[in-house]
Scaffold this motif. Structure first.
Motif, mmCIF file in Angstrom:
data_model
loop_
_atom_site.group_PDB
_atom_site.id
_atom_site.type_symbol
_atom_site.label_atom_id
_atom_site.label_comp_id
_atom_site.label_asym_id
_atom_site.label_seq_id
_atom_site.Cartn_x
_atom_site.Cartn_y
_atom_site.Cartn_z
ATOM 1 N N ARG A 70 0.857 -1.177 -0.201
ATOM 2 C CA ARG A 70 0.140 0.048 0.175
ATOM 3 C C ARG A 70 1.046 1.298 -0.032
ATOM 4 N NH1 ARG A 70 -5.029 -1.210 -1.736
ATOM 5 N NH2 ARG A 70 -5.481 -3.120 -0.779
ATOM 6 N N VAL A 71 0.617 2.286 -0.524
ATOM 7 C CA VAL A 71 1.151 3.466 -0.852
ATOM 8 C C VAL A 71 0.345 4.756 -0.338
ATOM 9 C CG1 VAL A 71 0.679 3.774 -3.068
ATOM 10 C CG2 VAL A 71 2.272 5.020 -2.020
ATOM 11 N N ALA A 72 0.734 5.481 0.622
ATOM 12 C CA ALA A 72 -0.298 6.625 1.283
ATOM 13 C C ALA A 72 0.563 7.885 0.772
ATOM 14 C CB ALA A 72 -0.329 6.543 2.722
ATOM 15 N N GLN A 78 -7.875 1.815 -4.984
ATOM 16 C CA GLN A 78 -7.862 2.670 -3.738
ATOM 17 C C GLN A 78 -8.747 1.684 -2.522
ATOM 18 O OE1 GLN A 78 -9.445 6.549 -4.021
ATOM 19 N NE2 GLN A 78 -8.056 7.398 -2.419
ATOM 20 N N ASP A 79 -8.178 1.804 -1.274
ATOM 21 C CA ASP A 79 -8.900 1.123 -0.285
ATOM 22 C C ASP A 79 -9.917 2.150 0.356
ATOM 23 O OD1 ASP A 79 -7.317 2.667 1.621
ATOM 24 O OD2 ASP A 79 -6.248 0.996 1.866
ATOM 25 N N PRO A 80 -10.629 1.757 1.136
ATOM 26 C CA PRO A 80 -11.486 2.784 1.896
ATOM 27 C C PRO A 80 -10.824 3.805 2.812
ATOM 28 C CG PRO A 80 -12.245 0.404 2.469
ATOM 29 C CD PRO A 80 -10.863 0.324 1.775
ATOM 30 N N TRP A 81 -9.475 3.653 3.200
ATOM 31 C CA TRP A 81 -8.781 4.514 4.007
ATOM 32 C C TRP A 81 -8.098 5.718 2.916
ATOM 33 C CZ3 TRP A 81 -9.177 -0.446 4.712
ATOM 34 C CH2 TRP A 81 -9.956 -0.944 5.830
ATOM 35 N N GLY A 82 -8.153 5.697 1.536
ATOM 36 C CA GLY A 82 -7.526 6.465 0.825
ATOM 37 C C GLY A 82 -5.993 6.059 0.226
ATOM 38 N N ASN A 83 -5.724 4.962 0.781
ATOM 39 C CA ASN A 83 -4.382 4.482 0.345
ATOM 40 C C ASN A 83 -4.710 3.615 -1.322
ATOM 41 O OD1 ASN A 83 -3.137 5.148 2.567
ATOM 42 N ND2 ASN A 83 -3.850 3.394 3.612
ATOM 43 N N PHE A 84 -3.507 3.468 -1.864
ATOM 44 C CA PHE A 84 -3.586 2.777 -3.031
ATOM 45 C C PHE A 84 -2.854 1.618 -3.170
ATOM 46 C CE2 PHE A 84 -5.094 6.795 -4.509
ATOM 47 C CZ PHE A 84 -5.863 6.560 -5.597
ATOM 48 N N ARG A 85 -3.266 0.465 -3.991
ATOM 49 C CA ARG A 85 -2.332 -1.061 -3.840
ATOM 50 C C ARG A 85 -1.176 -0.619 -5.028
ATOM 51 N NH1 ARG A 85 -1.715 -5.732 -2.658
ATOM 52 N NH2 ARG A 85 -1.540 -7.424 -4.018
ATOM 53 N N ILE A 86 0.040 -0.956 -4.551
ATOM 54 C CA ILE A 86 1.134 -0.826 -5.448
ATOM 55 C C ILE A 86 1.659 -2.120 -5.565
ATOM 56 C CG2 ILE A 86 2.640 -0.496 -3.599
ATOM 57 C CD1 ILE A 86 4.118 1.665 -5.407
ATOM 58 N N THR A 87 1.879 -2.509 -6.818
ATOM 59 C CA THR A 87 2.605 -3.643 -7.223
ATOM 60 C C THR A 87 3.724 -3.629 -8.303
ATOM 61 O OG1 THR A 87 1.061 -3.999 -9.161
ATOM 62 C CG2 THR A 87 0.357 -4.911 -6.980
#
Length: 111
Positions: free
Chosen positions: A57-59, A90-99
């Motif tokens: 995750r990236v914030a 994007q997750d419910p907390w505003g972070n994005f998945r990064i791969t």
């Protein structure tokens, strides 16, 4: 047959597995756009394709990087090389998945 002390592994997971995680600051870049972000990353070797897959995750201010600019997206962790990445949902907390696939942006003995 008699049991021997070498027949048993009395270690725990942390002693057997090398560190495959990174949490901390990173630089996200696409073309001229750069942003310092916070990442929580992990990874594993995938025997089906023979590649190292890393993800997390990236914030931070990541939303502008989701808009197509035509420039490839890279992440850099202090002292490391630019590593190509993909941003996903994007997750419910505003972070994005990064791969990413291949050598991770952090020093990992598993890659």
């Amino acid at each position: 047959m008699r049991e021997r002390s070498g027949d048993f592994d009395l270690s725990n997971l942390e002693e057997r597995e090398p560190d495959t995680e990174y949490s901390g600051a990173a630089l996200l870049a696409a073309g001229d756009r750069q942003q310092v972000v916070t990442v929580d990353l992990s990874g594993h070797f995938e025997p089906l394709d023979g590649m190292y897959h890393w993800y997390g995750r990236v914030a931070g201010e990541v939303a502008p990087f989701k808009k197509p600019s035509g420039a490839p997206l890279f992440v850099t962790i202090e002292g490391g090389a630019e590593t190509p990445v993909s941003l996903a949902e994007q997750d419910p907390w505003g972070n994005f998945r990064i791969t990413g696939i291949g050598t991770p942006p952090w020093a990992s003995p598993c890659a």
